[in-house]
Design a protein around this motif. Sequence first.
Motif, PDB file in Angstrom:
ATOM      1  N   ILE A   1       0.970  -1.237   0.027  1.00 45.82           N
ATOM      2  CA  ILE A   1      -0.089   0.060  -0.015  1.00 45.82           C
ATOM      3  C   ILE A   1       0.996   1.224  -0.033  1.00 45.82           C
TER       4      ILE A   1
ATOM      5  N   LYS B   1      -9.680  -2.068   3.172  1.00 48.64           N
ATOM      6  CA  LYS B   1     -10.110  -2.436   1.828  1.00 48.64           C
ATOM      7  C   LYS B   1      -9.350  -3.524   1.150  1.00 48.64           C
ATOM      8  N   LYS B   2      -8.080  -3.196   1.141  1.00 46.00           N
ATOM      9  CA  LYS B   2      -7.025  -4.313   0.557  1.00 46.00           C
ATOM     10  C   LYS B   2      -7.279  -5.609   1.335  1.00 46.00           C
TER      11      LYS B   2
ATOM     12  N   GLU C   1      -8.648   3.255   6.018  1.00 49.97           N
ATOM     13  CA  GLU C   1      -9.642   2.778   5.211  1.00 49.97           C
ATOM     14  C   GLU C   1      -8.889   1.947   3.930  1.00 49.97           C
ATOM     15  N   GLU C   2      -7.769   2.174   3.461  1.00 52.51           N
ATOM     16  CA  GLU C   2      -7.075   1.592   2.244  1.00 52.51           C
ATOM     17  C   GLU C   2      -6.836   0.217   2.850  1.00 52.51           C
TER      18      GLU C   2
ATOM     19  N   TYR D   1       1.089   5.218  -0.011  1.00 50.52           N
ATOM     20  CA  TYR D   1       0.213   6.287   0.396  1.00 50.52           C
ATOM     21  C   TYR D   1       1.037   7.648   0.082  1.00 50.52           C
TER      22      TYR D   1
ATOM     23  N   ASP E   1      -7.380   8.105   5.657  1.00 53.23           N
ATOM     24  CA  ASP E   1      -7.299   7.257   4.540  1.00 53.23           C
ATOM     25  C   ASP E   1      -6.677   6.267   4.410  1.00 53.23           C
TER      26      ASP E   1
ATOM     27  N   ALA F   1      -2.279  12.558   2.498  1.00 52.89           N
ATOM     28  CA  ALA F   1      -3.215  11.403   3.118  1.00 52.89           C
ATOM     29  C   ALA F   1      -3.377  11.881   4.392  1.00 52.89           C
TER      30      ALA F   1
END
Length: 340
Positions: free
Chosen positions: A185, A203-204, A199-200, A187, A196, A192
């Motif tokens: 990931i 999600k991943k 959440e990333e 960023y 953020d 950021a």
Amino acid sequence: MGAVASRRRALRSEAMSSVAAKVRAARAFGEYLSQSHPENRNGADDVPIRTWFPKETLFSFQTATTTMQANFRKHLRMVGSRRVKAQTFAERRERSFSRSWSDPTPMKADTSHDSRDSNDLQSSCSALDEDFEGLDWEAEKGLEAVACDSEDFVPPKVMLISSKVPKAEYIPTIIRRDDPSIIPILYDHEHATFEDILEEIEKKLNIYHKGARIWKMLIFCQGGPGHLYLLKNKVATFAKVEKEEDMIHFWKRLSRLMSKVNPEPNIIHVMGCYILGNPNGEKLFQNLRTLMTPYRVTFESPLELSAQGKQMIETYFDFRLYRLWKSRQHSKLLDFDDVL
């Protein structure tokens, strides 16, 4: 009794003789003034002195009146002081008898019951919170166990890469290609936010395997001894992770994304800086472990040239590509794309 009466008569006669002597002296003094200063006598046109006192005894009476007034004022002051003293003594006696004679300490309000009640309330509230946290922990652990109960499940490894690291855009290309559990990931360090990033990550993880949680994690960012440069104007130190609300919230939320079914403590590696270069680095790791409790998390940041550092690198990267990237990380003569 006869002796006392005779004594009183003698004192009364002495007082009367002294008063008579004073009156005779005052009369003589008045005659002297009238003979020495005839201009002070009243003429035919003068307003007569209107008084019922004889003129010759006026001076002596005024003197006696002044003396009596002074004595009376003194008497009032003495009586008043005695009255105040008696009042204060009565108040002190009343206060002293209002408590036990054997207790010399001043009286205080009894707040023991209130303090005990408040302590009981706080302890009961904390016990309820712990019970709810325990229920949440067990429920989430059960959900994770059900979601990851498969033979082909491989615990995920998350790589969190800051764009502030030189040539950070190439890091996802040099990870181990034989390990599909690595989730890179990248960023934006400048724009950021902590939300953020969280959440990333979530999600991943759901894309990789729904309900999966982190077993191992790599934070690749800039920093130095005792601090991590996570975001712009957001430097993690052992003092700031105790005071800044957004940073505390980030690490607590991140801990909820760590695995609960891992029999070993979850590991967070830190690369890009040697944070353990002074004692503040160990204090920072200790505070982060405390923040992430009850999740079992350990922090490691070994030197890359050490045996532990090599083992850490090989956990996430193709070691040959990583050394190549490292040698070209600060070079402008050769583009890394050409090497790849």
